[in-house]
Design a protein around this motif. Structure first.
Motif, PDB file in Angstrom:
ATOM      1  N   SER A   1      45.464 -28.191  20.062  1.00 49.00           N
ATOM      2  CA  SER A   1      44.636 -28.459  18.891  1.00 49.00           C
ATOM      3  C   SER A   1      43.393 -27.582  18.930  1.00 49.00           C
ATOM      4  O   SER A   1      43.189 -26.800  19.862  1.00 49.00           O
ATOM      5  CB  SER A   1      44.245 -29.941  18.843  1.00 49.00           C
ATOM      6  N   ASN A   2      42.516 -27.734  17.933  1.00 46.39           N
ATOM      7  CA  ASN A   2      41.329 -26.901  17.866  1.00 46.39           C
ATOM      8  C   ASN A   2      40.072 -27.762  17.731  1.00 46.39           C
ATOM      9  O   ASN A   2      40.142 -29.007  17.704  1.00 46.39           O
ATOM     10  CB  ASN A   2      41.431 -25.906  16.706  1.00 46.39           C
ATOM     11  N   VAL A   3      38.919 -27.100  17.621  1.00 47.17           N
ATOM     12  CA  VAL A   3      37.639 -27.807  17.537  1.00 47.17           C
ATOM     13  C   VAL A   3      37.564 -28.643  16.267  1.00 47.17           C
ATOM     14  O   VAL A   3      36.929 -29.711  16.244  1.00 47.17           O
ATOM     15  CB  VAL A   3      36.482 -26.791  17.611  1.00 47.17           C
ATOM     16  N   GLY A   4      38.222 -28.199  15.192  1.00 45.83           N
ATOM     17  CA  GLY A   4      38.234 -28.986  13.965  1.00 45.83           C
ATOM     18  C   GLY A   4      38.862 -30.354  14.166  1.00 45.83           C
ATOM     19  O   GLY A   4      38.397 -31.347  13.587  1.00 45.83           O
TER      20      GLY A   4
ATOM     21  N   VAL B   1      28.150 -29.528  13.793  1.00 47.71           N
ATOM     22  CA  VAL B   1      28.174 -28.315  14.603  1.00 47.71           C
ATOM     23  C   VAL B   1      28.333 -28.734  16.057  1.00 47.71           C
ATOM     24  O   VAL B   1      27.633 -29.635  16.532  1.00 47.71           O
ATOM     25  CB  VAL B   1      26.875 -27.494  14.429  1.00 47.71           C
ATOM     26  N   ILE B   2      29.257 -28.076  16.774  1.00 45.00           N
ATOM     27  CA  ILE B   2      29.481 -28.364  18.194  1.00 45.00           C
ATOM     28  C   ILE B   2      29.091 -27.137  18.993  1.00 45.00           C
ATOM     29  O   ILE B   2      29.526 -26.010  18.706  1.00 45.00           O
ATOM     30  CB  ILE B   2      30.952 -28.754  18.459  1.00 45.00           C
ATOM     31  N   LEU B   3      28.264 -27.371  20.033  1.00 42.55           N
ATOM     32  CA  LEU B   3      27.777 -26.296  20.892  1.00 42.55           C
ATOM     33  C   LEU B   3      28.276 -26.490  22.304  1.00 42.55           C
ATOM     34  O   LEU B   3      28.418 -27.630  22.789  1.00 42.55           O
ATOM     35  CB  LEU B   3      26.244 -26.259  20.899  1.00 42.55           C
ATOM     36  N   LEU B   4      28.498 -25.371  23.002  1.00 46.21           N
ATOM     37  CA  LEU B   4      28.725 -25.349  24.444  1.00 46.21           C
ATOM     38  C   LEU B   4      27.629 -24.471  25.026  1.00 46.21           C
ATOM     39  O   LEU B   4      27.690 -23.246  24.933  1.00 46.21           O
ATOM     40  CB  LEU B   4      30.108 -24.804  24.787  1.00 46.21           C
TER      41      LEU B   4
ATOM     42  N   HIS C   1      33.515 -22.429  16.912  1.00 46.76           N
ATOM     43  CA  HIS C   1      34.143 -22.380  15.597  1.00 46.76           C
ATOM     44  C   HIS C   1      35.305 -23.365  15.539  1.00 46.76           C
ATOM     45  O   HIS C   1      35.921 -23.698  16.558  1.00 46.76           O
ATOM     46  CB  HIS C   1      34.625 -20.960  15.292  1.00 46.76           C
ATOM     47  N   ASP C   2      35.644 -23.796  14.336  1.00 46.14           N
ATOM     48  CA  ASP C   2      36.675 -24.816  14.161  1.00 46.14           C
ATOM     49  C   ASP C   2      38.044 -24.348  14.621  1.00 46.14           C
ATOM     50  O   ASP C   2      38.874 -25.157  15.050  1.00 46.14           O
ATOM     51  CB  ASP C   2      36.747 -25.228  12.690  1.00 46.14           C
ATOM     52  N   GLU C   3      38.324 -23.035  14.569  1.00 44.00           N
ATOM     53  CA  GLU C   3      39.653 -22.548  14.935  1.00 44.00           C
ATOM     54  C   GLU C   3      39.828 -22.336  16.427  1.00 44.00           C
ATOM     55  O   GLU C   3      40.923 -22.016  16.895  1.00 44.00           O
ATOM     56  CB  GLU C   3      39.941 -21.225  14.215  1.00 44.00           C
ATOM     57  N   LEU C   4      38.784 -22.550  17.213  1.00 45.95           N
ATOM     58  CA  LEU C   4      38.869 -22.286  18.646  1.00 45.95           C
ATOM     59  C   LEU C   4      39.768 -23.315  19.323  1.00 45.95           C
ATOM     60  O   LEU C   4      39.700 -24.517  19.043  1.00 45.95           O
ATOM     61  CB  LEU C   4      37.465 -22.323  19.264  1.00 45.95           C
ATOM     62  N   SER C   5      40.620 -22.854  20.250  1.00 46.46           N
ATOM     63  CA  SER C   5      41.573 -23.734  20.913  1.00 46.46           C
ATOM     64  C   SER C   5      40.844 -24.711  21.842  1.00 46.46           C
ATOM     65  O   SER C   5      39.940 -24.333  22.590  1.00 46.46           O
ATOM     66  CB  SER C   5      42.574 -22.907  21.723  1.00 46.46           C
TER      67      SER C   5
ATOM     68  N   SER D   1      31.518 -25.088  33.334  1.00 44.07           N
ATOM     69  CA  SER D   1      30.054 -25.122  33.240  1.00 44.07           C
ATOM     70  C   SER D   1      29.472 -26.421  33.780  1.00 44.07           C
ATOM     71  O   SER D   1      28.288 -26.482  34.134  1.00 44.07           O
ATOM     72  CB  SER D   1      29.629 -24.938  31.782  1.00 44.07           C
ATOM     73  N   GLY D   2      30.274 -27.480  33.834  1.00 46.20           N
ATOM     74  CA  GLY D   2      29.796 -28.761  34.336  1.00 46.20           C
ATOM     75  C   GLY D   2      28.908 -29.511  33.367  1.00 46.20           C
ATOM     76  O   GLY D   2      28.267 -30.497  33.751  1.00 46.20           O
ATOM     77  N   SER D   3      28.852 -29.099  32.130  1.00 44.15           N
ATOM     78  CA  SER D   3      27.999 -29.749  31.135  1.00 44.15           C
ATOM     79  C   SER D   3      28.846 -30.166  29.945  1.00 44.15           C
ATOM     80  O   SER D   3      29.856 -29.521  29.633  1.00 44.15           O
ATOM     81  CB  SER D   3      26.879 -28.811  30.677  1.00 44.15           C
ATOM     82  N   PRO D   4      28.446 -31.227  29.242  1.00 46.79           N
ATOM     83  CA  PRO D   4      29.233 -31.667  28.089  1.00 46.79           C
ATOM     84  C   PRO D   4      28.978 -30.792  26.865  1.00 46.79           C
ATOM     85  O   PRO D   4      27.997 -30.038  26.798  1.00 46.79           O
ATOM     86  CB  PRO D   4      28.730 -33.094  27.855  1.00 46.79           C
ATOM     87  N   LEU D   5      29.875 -30.917  25.893  1.00 45.33           N
ATOM     88  CA  LEU D   5      29.640 -30.301  24.599  1.00 45.33           C
ATOM     89  C   LEU D   5      28.511 -31.050  23.890  1.00 45.33           C
ATOM     90  O   LEU D   5      28.244 -32.223  24.178  1.00 45.33           O
ATOM     91  CB  LEU D   5      30.909 -30.346  23.757  1.00 45.33           C
ATOM     92  N   GLN D   6      27.859 -30.376  22.958  1.00 41.58           N
ATOM     93  CA  GLN D   6      26.782 -31.005  22.198  1.00 41.58           C
ATOM     94  C   GLN D   6      27.165 -31.065  20.724  1.00 41.58           C
ATOM     95  O   GLN D   6      27.621 -30.073  20.155  1.00 41.58           O
ATOM     96  CB  GLN D   6      25.475 -30.228  22.365  1.00 41.58           C
ATOM     97  N   PHE D   7      26.970 -32.231  20.148  1.00 39.40           N
ATOM     98  CA  PHE D   7      27.316 -32.465  18.757  1.00 39.40           C
ATOM     99  C   PHE D   7      26.027 -32.572  17.942  1.00 39.40           C
ATOM    100  O   PHE D   7      25.137 -33.372  18.271  1.00 39.40           O
ATOM    101  CB  PHE D   7      28.136 -33.755  18.621  1.00 39.40           C
ATOM    102  N   HIS D   8      25.909 -31.775  16.891  1.00 38.97           N
ATOM    103  CA  HIS D   8      24.735 -31.794  16.029  1.00 38.97           C
ATOM    104  C   HIS D   8      25.191 -31.937  14.579  1.00 38.97           C
ATOM    105  O   HIS D   8      26.266 -31.451  14.196  1.00 38.97           O
ATOM    106  CB  HIS D   8      23.912 -30.515  16.180  1.00 38.97           C
ATOM    107  N   VAL D   9      24.351 -32.600  13.792  1.00 38.53           N
ATOM    108  CA  VAL D   9      24.626 -32.796  12.371  1.00 38.53           C
ATOM    109  C   VAL D   9      23.588 -32.026  11.574  1.00 38.53           C
ATOM    110  O   VAL D   9      22.382 -32.092  11.864  1.00 38.53           O
ATOM    111  CB  VAL D   9      24.585 -34.294  12.000  1.00 38.53           C
ATOM    112  N   SER D  10      24.061 -31.297  10.578  1.00 37.82           N
ATOM    113  CA  SER D  10      23.164 -30.525   9.717  1.00 37.82           C
ATOM    114  C   SER D  10      22.532 -31.459   8.694  1.00 37.82           C
ATOM    115  O   SER D  10      23.208 -31.995   7.812  1.00 37.82           O
ATOM    116  CB  SER D  10      23.944 -29.404   9.015  1.00 37.82           C
ATOM    117  N   ALA D  11      21.217 -31.716   8.830  1.00 38.82           N
ATOM    118  CA  ALA D  11      20.498 -32.600   7.918  1.00 38.82           C
ATOM    119  C   ALA D  11      19.029 -32.259   7.978  1.00 38.82           C
ATOM    120  O   ALA D  11      18.541 -31.690   8.959  1.00 38.82           O
ATOM    121  CB  ALA D  11      20.728 -34.058   8.287  1.00 38.82           C
TER     122      ALA D  11
END
Length: 781
Positions: A158-161, A179-182, A188-192, A203-213
């Motif tokens: 699957s992908n990031v989307g 928006v998801i950051l590493l 990007h949404d198409e990234l595996s 990296s030993g760190s979690p992904l970060q989830f941000h909302v555009s507002a």
């Protein structure tokens, strides 16, 4: 008449819903909920948490050692704790202090140590926006405020989307604005997801989830009663569940062109039930009940067959059947709160925002404050209540059901009847029978307001007796007809039909009593020391338990068995199948019943009569022999007399009721434990620096507000340093130890082990007698 009978039957069988929780988890690329009801049987918190983890592990097909359970923090910015209540704390109490509650359901999260199979990867996602700007501004730590980290399992193909869609299902954040950051890289949404999971693990760190507002993304929820005016040319009778504490039958006015969704909001306006947790059924003639499904929400009431004069049944939905009706709203991070109130009123269709009150979780969002200091963060539930003043009738449970503990302030302890009469007299003086509150007030706010409303000596008494009391809400007409004579906890339970008090943070508008149809009953609680004589076979031992007066004997059994397992007596440790039978102390005068053999029909021959006699003889022999295969033990006549005496107490009885009926004579406490001002036991003894005398803190502080002299020796204490109060820890320890040594109730606990076919001699004899009777009937046939 048939429909009325059916309605009465439905009301009778509808039980009070227990407090529940839901565990959200992601497995094999799917977001899933797992509901669980809190049983509340008086068990210890660690034991309940272990059972919860074990049942969840069995449900998902994983090992309990590979799963971790965490709470969703109760307030934005709070730490995300593991489910680890301490000993003596119930699981419900732990969750009430630390976990977010949504529609009366605690929200938990599950994390796994390994993926469910090949082709799947686990990723951790952090939500930094869940910490409020106020918490970040006030933080003095080098690290930022704590943030929520949640786990998701995605297919490696699957992908990031797809990950964004899973996050939207759990958090309701719009995936299109996410928006998801590493680290510093935007994904990007198409990234595996296979590549993303491998990079995050490296990296030993979690992904970060941000909302555009522009500000914080909150979810607006319409709560409680009164959001809509009752209007319409037609009406129906609404039957409400037991979660609604006010009137159970109400009239709803409507128009037949309105949709089912509109009707749900009308039902909430009169009952407080949220439409997302509501199931409606149309009652027809006879026993016909037709459910109105959520798919029909857009259909008109005329199409659904809802007409003038019909009856509608409202029920509470299960956790996993709930739909979402919250509205996403972008709240600015600064500015006046009045602007937020106006925009919310516009979204809800309310013309007057002055009747609106907003809460972020359980904290008030002030209309006149700056939003930069408000407890608002991404994902917070913004609850909108309609507020207006109302009057509720109030009662305190009669002192006969909750007697005062004798303090021994003068001479011997007073009798139970004297204490009851004195408490009942003092309870009725200067105590208001009605209370003016706001419709959105919480139960704890109502309790505090009641303290302030009392006048004179009753204010001090109410504060002492009702601090931490249980509050029950019921229909006013029911209380006037059946509850005014309640003098015990059991009588109150019979009137209510349950014994589930209202949570302190529950609001009146959600209980369905904001229309003034409810009656509040305060039940004072106190801790009682119960001395238990534990009987197991011929062994005797004493055990003291300190419990609340509202504890049932069934709950006391759990506490006793846990105490015996932690500290065994004479090498005996009860098993999980142990049972407790409670009785009052003292020898029984009843004779043990004789064993009865099964009777025949009188048509058998003498040979079969002899066979039955032989079986009876075998039964008599077997009862004297220890048979380990059947779990039987040889019992003494004294023990058999005690077990068959018929003096067992009902396990549903309350300790407070037993204490009122059979109080133990408490020992007199020493006089220097009493405050020289009030002559009551000192709960917080303090030493006055200028005189060296000791008083209870609340009494001496009240005295110094009017006089600057010592109450005992009249010594003048002009300087504030002379009136300084120092805690007297030594005396407080002595008082605590003396109070722990008091015994308020004495009970006898008979322990037995349940091992299958029989528990002792009488069941074995009855079983063999039944065999003889069976053979006799076979011969006759």
């Amino acid at each position: 008449e048939e429909q009325v009978d059916e309605i009465a039957h439905i009301e009778k069988v509808m039980a009070v819903a227990a407090r529940s929780l839901v565990i959200q988890y992601c497995r094999r690329g799917r977001e899933l909920p797992w509901p669980f009801e809190l049983k509340g049987e008086g068990r210890d918190g660690p034991e309940e948490a272990a059972e919860l983890l074990r049942e969840f592990a069995e449900a998902v097909g994983a090992s309990s050692t590979s799963i971790g359970l965490k709470v969703l923090p109760r307030r934005p910015g709070d730490p995300q704790l593991d489910i680890k209540p301490v000993s003596g704390q119930s699981l419900a109490s732990f969750l009430a202090c630390n976990c977010r509650e949504d529609h009366g359901v605690y929200q938990l999260r599950a994390a796994f140590n390994a993926p469910s199979g090949e082709g799947f990867s686990l990723v951790r996602v952090a939500f930094p926006g869940t910490a409020t700007s106020k918490a970040a501004a006030n933080s003095r730590e080098a690290q930022p405020p704590p943030m929520i980290i949640e786990q998701f399992e995605c297919a490696t193909t699957s992908n990031v989307g797809c990950l964004k869609q899973l996050i939207q299902e759990r958090t309701k954040f719009n995936a299109d604005h996410a928006v998801i950051l590493l680290g510093c890289r935007r994904l990007h949404d198409e990234l595996s997801m296979g590549r993303v999971a491998a990079a995050a693990e490296a990296s030993g760190s979690p992904l970060q989830f941000h909302v555009s507002a522009s500000g914080a993304i909150a979810f607006l929820r319409r709560e409680g009663q009164g959001h809509q005016e009752q209007s319409g040319s037609q009406s129906l009778t609404l039957l409400l569940p037991t979660e609604v504490q006010g009137a159970r039958q109400k009239v709803v006015r409507f128009e037949k062109q309105q949709s089912l969704s509109d009707l749900r909001w009308l039902v909430q306006a009169v009952s407080g039930l949220h439409p997302a947790a509501m199931k409606l059924s149309l009652l027809g003639g006879g026993s016909a009940v037709r459910k109105l499904e959520v798919d029909s929400d857009r259909a008109s009431l005329e199409e659904l067959g809802i007409s003038d004069g019909c009856s509608l049944l409202a029920e509470r939905l299960a956790v996993d059947a709930r739909s979402d009706m919250d509205v996403s709203i972008d709240i600015p991070s600064s500015g006046s709160g009045a602007g937020l109130y106006d925009s919310v009123a516009l979204k809800l269709g309310m013309s007057d925002s002055s009747k609106l009150v907003l809460f972020a979780g359980n904290e008030l969002v002030s209309r006149n404050s700056d939003l930069s200091g408000a407890p608002i963060a991404d994902g917070v539930i913004l609850s909108a209540f309609a507020s207006w003043p109302l009057q509720l009738s109030v009662s305190i449970l009669c002192a006969a059901g909750m007697p005062e503990v004798a303090h021994g302030s003068s001479g011997a302890a007073s009798s139970s009847s004297d204490r009851t009469a004195a408490a009942a007299t003092s309870s009725t003086q200067d105590v208001p029978s009605t209370l003016e509150v706001q419709s959105c007030s919480t139960i704890s706010e109502v309790r505090e307001l009641y303290f302030r409303t009392c006048t004179g000596a009753s204010q001090v008494e109410a504060s002492l007796r009702l601090r931490g009391s249980l509050v029950f809400v019921m229909e006013k007409s029911v209380w006037q007809a059946e509850g005014s004579g309640c003098q015990s906890l059991a009588a109150l339970r019979d009137v209510l039909g349950h014994f589930s008090p209202c949570p302190d943070e529950e609001r009146l508008a959600r209980l369905g009593v904001a229309d003034g149809s409810g009656h509040l009953v305060f039940v004072p609680t106190q801790h009682l020391v119960v001395q238990v004589e534990v009987c197991h076979g011929e062994d005797r031992s004493l055990r003291k338990l300190r419990v609340a007066s509202t504890t049932r004997l069934a709950e006391l059994s759990h506490l006793l068995l846990r105490s015996l397992r932690e500290q065994s007596v004479s090498g005996f440790s009860p098993s999980e199948s142990a049972r407790v039978r409670w009785s009052l102390p003292g020898p029984s005068s009843s004779e043990p019943p004789l064993a009865k053999s099964a009777s025949s029909d009188g048509n058998g021959s003498k040979a079969w009569e002899g066979a039955r006699s032989s079986f009876s003889g075998v039964a008599a022999v077997v009862t004297k022999v220890r048979r380990k295969s059947f779990g039987g033990t040889e019992e003494s006549p004294k023990k058999r007399q005690r077990l068959d005496s018929g003096s067992d107490l009902d396990p549903e009885q309350f300790v407070g009721d037993l204490h009122a009926e059979h109080p133990a004579a408490c020992q007199e406490l020493q006089r220097h434990f009493l405050c020289p001002i009030s002559y009551d036991i000192m709960h917080d003894p303090v030493l006055v620096v200028g005189s060296g005398n000791t008083y209870d803190r609340k009494n001496i502080e009240r005295h110094f507000q009017h006089f600057h002299r010592d109450p005992l020796n009249n010594l003048e204490l002009r300087r504030p340093s002379d009136r300084r109060l120092v805690p007297n820890h030594s005396l407080r320890s002595q008082i605590d130890e003396a109070e722990r040594s008091q015994v308020h109730l004495r009970l006898t606990a008979n322990l037995s082990e349940h091992r299958g076919l029989c528990l002792g001699d009488a069941p074995m004899s009855a079983y063999l007698g039944w065999c003889a009777s069976l053979l006799s009937r076979a011969k006759d046939n």
